[in-house]
Write a protein that holds these residues in place. Structure first.
Motif, short mmCIF file in Angstrom:
data_model
loop_
_atom_site.label_atom_id
_atom_site.label_comp_id
_atom_site.label_asym_id
_atom_site.label_seq_id
_atom_site.Cartn_x
_atom_site.Cartn_y
_atom_site.Cartn_z
N ASP A 6 3.67 10.41 -9.42
CA ASP A 6 2.91 10.74 -10.64
C ASP A 6 2.32 12.15 -10.53
OD1 ASP A 6 3.50 8.25 -11.64
OD2 ASP A 6 1.52 7.39 -11.19
N HIS A 7 1.80 12.48 -9.37
CA HIS A 7 1.22 13.82 -9.17
C HIS A 7 2.29 14.89 -9.23
CE1 HIS A 7 -2.83 12.42 -8.46
NE2 HIS A 7 -2.43 11.65 -7.46
N ARG A 8 3.46 14.62 -8.66
CA ARG A 8 4.58 15.58 -8.72
C ARG A 8 4.98 15.86 -10.17
NH1 ARG A 8 7.62 12.64 -4.51
NH2 ARG A 8 6.78 13.46 -2.60
N ARG A 9 5.10 14.77 -10.93
CA ARG A 9 5.47 14.93 -12.34
C ARG A 9 4.43 15.72 -13.10
NH1 ARG A 9 7.75 9.48 -12.05
NH2 ARG A 9 5.72 8.67 -12.62
N ALA A 10 3.15 15.47 -12.79
CA ALA A 10 2.06 16.19 -13.47
C ALA A 10 2.09 17.67 -13.13
CB ALA A 10 0.71 15.57 -13.09
N LEU A 11 2.45 17.99 -11.89
CA LEU A 11 2.52 19.39 -11.48
C LEU A 11 3.67 20.12 -12.17
CD1 LEU A 11 1.72 19.18 -7.67
CD2 LEU A 11 0.33 20.26 -9.44
N LYS A 12 4.77 19.41 -12.40
CA LYS A 12 5.93 20.04 -13.03
C LYS A 12 5.73 20.23 -14.54
CE LYS A 12 9.36 18.44 -9.73
NZ LYS A 12 10.56 17.62 -9.53
N ALA A 13 4.83 19.45 -15.10
CA ALA A 13 4.63 19.52 -16.56
C ALA A 13 3.85 20.74 -17.00
CB ALA A 13 3.87 18.28 -17.05
N GLN A 17 0.83 -1.21 0.00
CA GLN A 17 0.00 0.00 0.00
C GLN A 17 0.87 1.26 0.00
OE1 GLN A 17 -2.56 -0.39 3.39
NE2 GLN A 17 -3.72 -2.08 2.51
N ILE A 18 1.93 1.25 0.77
CA ILE A 18 2.83 2.40 0.84
C ILE A 18 3.51 2.62 -0.51
CG2 ILE A 18 5.01 3.23 1.84
CD1 ILE A 18 4.05 1.93 4.50
N GLU A 19 3.96 1.55 -1.14
CA GLU A 19 4.60 1.67 -2.45
C GLU A 19 3.63 2.23 -3.48
OE1 GLU A 19 6.15 -2.21 -3.35
OE2 GLU A 19 7.73 -2.04 -1.84
N THR A 20 2.38 1.81 -3.42
CA THR A 20 1.37 2.33 -4.33
C THR A 20 1.16 3.82 -4.11
OG1 THR A 20 0.24 0.19 -4.41
CG2 THR A 20 -1.05 2.10 -5.08
N LEU A 21 1.05 4.22 -2.86
CA LEU A 21 0.87 5.64 -2.54
C LEU A 21 2.08 6.48 -2.97
CD1 LEU A 21 -0.80 5.36 0.98
CD2 LEU A 21 -1.88 6.09 -1.17
N ARG A 22 3.27 5.96 -2.77
CA ARG A 22 4.48 6.67 -3.21
C ARG A 22 4.48 6.87 -4.73
NH1 ARG A 22 9.04 3.85 0.55
NH2 ARG A 22 8.74 5.20 2.35
N SER A 23 4.09 5.84 -5.42
CA SER A 23 4.04 5.92 -6.88
C SER A 23 3.01 6.96 -7.32
CB SER A 23 3.69 4.55 -7.45
OG SER A 23 3.52 4.62 -8.83
N GLU A 24 1.85 6.97 -6.67
CA GLU A 24 0.83 7.96 -7.00
C GLU A 24 1.32 9.38 -6.71
OE1 GLU A 24 -2.77 6.95 -4.94
OE2 GLU A 24 -2.98 5.06 -5.99
N MET A 25 2.02 9.55 -5.59
CA MET A 25 2.55 10.87 -5.25
C MET A 25 3.56 11.32 -6.29
SD MET A 25 2.79 10.60 -1.07
CE MET A 25 4.40 11.23 -1.05
#
Length: 85
Positions: free
Chosen positions: A78-85, A68-76
Motif C-alpha cells: 500500500d505504501h509503495r503504491r502511494a509513493l508511486k501515485a 502478521q507477515i502477510e499484514t506487513l507485506r500488504s501495508e508495504m
C-alpha cells in the motif's frame, strides 16, 4: 507496564509447572494466560521433554507469525503504491 507485570507473573507460574513436565497443564496455562506463547515457555521446559509435545502450540504460533507477515507485506505494498501515485 501492566502487561509486563502480568507476563512476569505468568512466567513465574510457568517455571514451576514446567519443572513438573506436565504438558497438558503447561499448554493449558499458555492458553489461559493470553500473555505467553510457546516461544516464551520452551526455554523453561526440561531438556528431557521433546518439543513434539508442543506441536499444536508451535503450529499456532507459526500461523500467527504468518498472518502478521502477510499484514506487513500488504501495508508495504500500500505504501509503495502511494509513493508511486
Amino acid at each position: 507496564r501492566d502487561r509486563r507485570l502480568r507476563q512476569k507473573l505468568w512466567l513465574a507460574i510457568m517455571r514451576s509447572q514446567a519443572a513438573t513436565g506436565d504438558v497438558q497443564k503447561i499448554t493449558g496455562l499458555i492458553k489461559e494466560s493470553q500473555e505467553l506463547t510457546v516461544r516464551d515457555v520452551l526455554p523453561l521446559v526440561p531438556d528431557t521433554m521433546t518439543i513434539d509435545a508442543f506441536q499444536a502450540e508451535i503450529c499456532e504460533c507459526l500461523d500467527s507469525y504468518e498472518t502478521q507477515i502477510e499484514t506487513l507485506r500488504s501495508e508495504m505494498e500500500d505504501h509503495r503504491r502511494a509513493l508511486k501515485a
